[in-house]
Write a protein that holds these residues in place. Structure first.
Motif, PDB file in Angstrom:
ATOM      1  N   ASP A  87       0.823  -1.197   0.000  1.00 40.59           N
ATOM      2  CA  ASP A  87       0.000   0.000   0.000  1.00 40.59           C
ATOM      3  C   ASP A  87       0.863   1.254   0.000  1.00 40.59           C
ATOM      4  O   ASP A  87       1.879   1.330   0.682  1.00 40.59           O
ATOM      5  N   THR A  89       0.630   5.776  -0.343  1.00 45.87           N
ATOM      6  CA  THR A  89      -0.140   7.010  -0.416  1.00 45.87           C
ATOM      7  C   THR A  89       0.613   7.927  -1.374  1.00 45.87           C
ATOM      8  O   THR A  89       1.773   8.233  -1.151  1.00 45.87           O
ATOM      9  N   ASP A 110       0.264  14.890   9.022  1.00 42.53           N
ATOM     10  CA  ASP A 110      -0.834  13.918   9.148  1.00 42.53           C
ATOM     11  C   ASP A 110      -1.328  13.803  10.584  1.00 42.53           C
ATOM     12  O   ASP A 110      -0.568  14.002  11.539  1.00 42.53           O
ATOM     13  N   ASP A 113      -5.239   8.607  10.503  1.00 38.55           N
ATOM     14  CA  ASP A 113      -5.277   8.112   9.130  1.00 38.55           C
ATOM     15  C   ASP A 113      -5.497   9.223   8.107  1.00 38.55           C
ATOM     16  O   ASP A 113      -5.551   8.948   6.913  1.00 38.55           O
ATOM     17  N   SER A 131      -7.261  15.013   3.651  1.00 40.89           N
ATOM     18  CA  SER A 131      -7.825  13.928   2.850  1.00 40.89           C
ATOM     19  C   SER A 131      -7.768  12.639   3.660  1.00 40.89           C
ATOM     20  O   SER A 131      -6.729  12.300   4.222  1.00 40.89           O
ATOM     21  N   ALA A 132      -8.896  11.940   3.717  1.00 45.52           N
ATOM     22  CA  ALA A 132      -8.975  10.676   4.452  1.00 45.52           C
ATOM     23  C   ALA A 132      -9.905   9.727   3.704  1.00 45.52           C
ATOM     24  O   ALA A 132     -10.803  10.167   2.989  1.00 45.52           O
ATOM     25  N   THR A 133      -9.709   8.437   3.879  1.00 43.59           N
ATOM     26  CA  THR A 133     -10.570   7.463   3.195  1.00 43.59           C
ATOM     27  C   THR A 133     -11.928   7.332   3.863  1.00 43.59           C
ATOM     28  O   THR A 133     -12.900   6.946   3.232  1.00 43.59           O
ATOM     29  N   GLU A 134     -12.001   7.665   5.141  1.00 38.32           N
ATOM     30  CA  GLU A 134     -13.259   7.637   5.898  1.00 38.32           C
ATOM     31  C   GLU A 134     -13.467   8.999   6.560  1.00 38.32           C
ATOM     32  O   GLU A 134     -12.484   9.675   6.883  1.00 38.32           O
ATOM     33  N   THR A 136     -13.567  11.815   9.130  1.00 36.54           N
ATOM     34  CA  THR A 136     -12.770  11.934  10.342  1.00 36.54           C
ATOM     35  C   THR A 136     -12.789  13.377  10.820  1.00 36.54           C
ATOM     36  O   THR A 136     -13.325  14.254  10.147  1.00 36.54           O
ATOM     37  N   ARG A 148     -14.239  13.775   4.865  1.00 36.43           N
ATOM     38  CA  ARG A 148     -13.253  12.952   4.156  1.00 36.43           C
ATOM     39  C   ARG A 148     -12.285  13.836   3.399  1.00 36.43           C
ATOM     40  O   ARG A 148     -11.168  13.437   3.115  1.00 36.43           O
TER      41      ARG A 148
END
Length: 166
Positions: A87, A89, A110, A113, A131-134, A136, A148
């Motif tokens: 993985d 980023t 950061d 996450d 920027s986050a995937t979920e 927050t 997000r």
């Protein structure tokens, strides 16, 4: 026909230059040309790609767009970034400017996450991009913002959330 199913399109690139060990922070600058005459007059514009995540490899190349459309440039510049491993980023900031850069510094700060960029501008303003995937919540300049994706600015003690997307 079988070849076209396996072809990546990289076979159309030429003048390939490769850096297999770029530094942790690097950038690519390309002089821009207004081939479609959108600006009305010639402008000296540079497009800078600030690579915030250290790439494993940077490849610069040229490729030719279709020449049957009026206004298409003779060639396009390509920047290909490679990483090895699992993985990753990928973070970059595209900075167009005339004569002088418009960004003073970019720092990755950061929180959990969430990827948070702190972008300082020469005029004293500091922009934050989250920027986050979920969805927050993060704390920026003593204030909590959520989503997000979010953009906020701070200047002279004033803090404004310009965008917040759940």
């Amino acid at each position: 026909a079988e070849y076209s199913k396996r072809a990546s399109g990289f076979n159309y690139l030429y003048n390939i230059r490769r850096d297999t060990r770029p530094p942790d922070y690097c950038a690519v600058e390309i002089k821009s040309e207004d081939t479609w005459k959108v600006l009305g007059k010639a402008e000296d514009i540079t497009l800078r790609l600030n690579l915030i995540t250290p790439p494993g490899e940077v490849v610069l190349a040229h490729g030719d767009p279709p020449q049957n459309k009026e206004g298409n440039p003779r060639r396009l510049n390509y920047v290909l970034l490679g990483h090895k491993g699992g993985d990753s980023t990928f973070i970059s900031v595209i900075e167009p400017y005339k004569k002088e850069r418009v960004i003073e510094s970019i720092e990755r700060v950061d929180q959990g996450d969430a990827v948070v960029l702190k972008i300082k501008l020469p005029n004293g303003r500091t922009d934050y991009v989250v920027s986050a995937t979920e969805p927050t919540h993060v704390k920026i300049a003593g204030r909590k913002i959520g989503g997000r994706f979010a953009v906020a600015s701070e200047q002279k003690g004033s803090f404004k959330v310009k965008l917040s997307v759940e």
